[in-house]
Design a protein around this motif. Sequence first.
Motif, short mmCIF file in Angstrom:
data_model
loop_
_atom_site.label_atom_id
_atom_site.label_comp_id
_atom_site.label_asym_id
_atom_site.label_seq_id
_atom_site.Cartn_x
_atom_site.Cartn_y
_atom_site.Cartn_z
N GLN A 186 0.85 -1.19 0.00
CA GLN A 186 0.00 0.00 0.00
C GLN A 186 0.88 1.24 0.00
N LEU A 187 0.54 2.16 -0.86
CA LEU A 187 1.16 3.48 -0.93
C LEU A 187 0.13 4.46 -0.42
N CYS A 217 9.40 -7.03 5.60
CA CYS A 217 8.75 -5.81 5.14
C CYS A 217 9.77 -4.80 4.61
N LEU A 218 9.25 -3.90 3.82
CA LEU A 218 9.96 -2.68 3.43
C LEU A 218 8.99 -1.54 3.68
N ILE A 219 9.48 -0.54 4.37
CA ILE A 219 8.68 0.67 4.61
C ILE A 219 9.50 1.84 4.11
N ALA A 220 8.92 2.60 3.19
CA ALA A 220 9.57 3.80 2.67
C ALA A 220 8.78 5.00 3.19
N VAL A 221 9.50 6.01 3.67
CA VAL A 221 8.85 7.14 4.32
C VAL A 221 9.49 8.44 3.85
N LEU A 244 5.15 3.99 1.99
CA LEU A 244 4.94 2.73 1.28
C LEU A 244 5.12 1.62 2.29
N VAL A 245 4.14 0.75 2.38
CA VAL A 245 4.23 -0.43 3.23
C VAL A 245 4.13 -1.64 2.30
N ALA A 246 5.20 -2.43 2.25
CA ALA A 246 5.22 -3.66 1.45
C ALA A 246 5.63 -4.79 2.39
#
Length: 167
Positions: free
Chosen positions: A21-22, A149-153, A159-161
């Motif tokens: 989810q973005l 997980c990967l979280i980009a902020v 972005l939650v993957a």
Amino acid sequence: MTAELPARISALVDPRACFTQLQRRTGPDWRRDVIRVVRHPQGIGVDPAPLLREASLDRLRESLAPVARRGAEDLLKLILSGSLFHGLDAQLIESDLVLARSIQEVLDSFGPGVEYFTNHGHAEDGEEAQFLVTGFHFNSLAVTLYDICLIAVDSDRILVAWRFEDA
């Protein structure tokens, strides 16, 4: 408001094992946004709420470590195309230009100051971290056997993957 992921990324999300989810940020603490996203998902793939029912702000603080951009690319590739239990798919090692461009498009869409976080244990290796390896440790946040997980902020979006697998 949910932002759009590229069609190639959306098509790769395994609805049985992945969630992506973005989303627009809603407050200064991005961890609260992660909790909101996984508790009330509007993304693509498996419903993460029952799998991450024990996730909390404290557990996120304890379990997530920063990663470099190159690591974020590898992690997103692993989450979308790999298997945490069966090992790596050969296509992860080989060049898939369409996938690579799609991943870069997603990560390039973030503004200056973007930060990346993961529960993959090799994040502790810093810039030299290798995420496309067959043996690794992780800080589990889900009720499944494996979760990465990967979280980009950045200042505006998150972005939650996440990939979840049982044996």
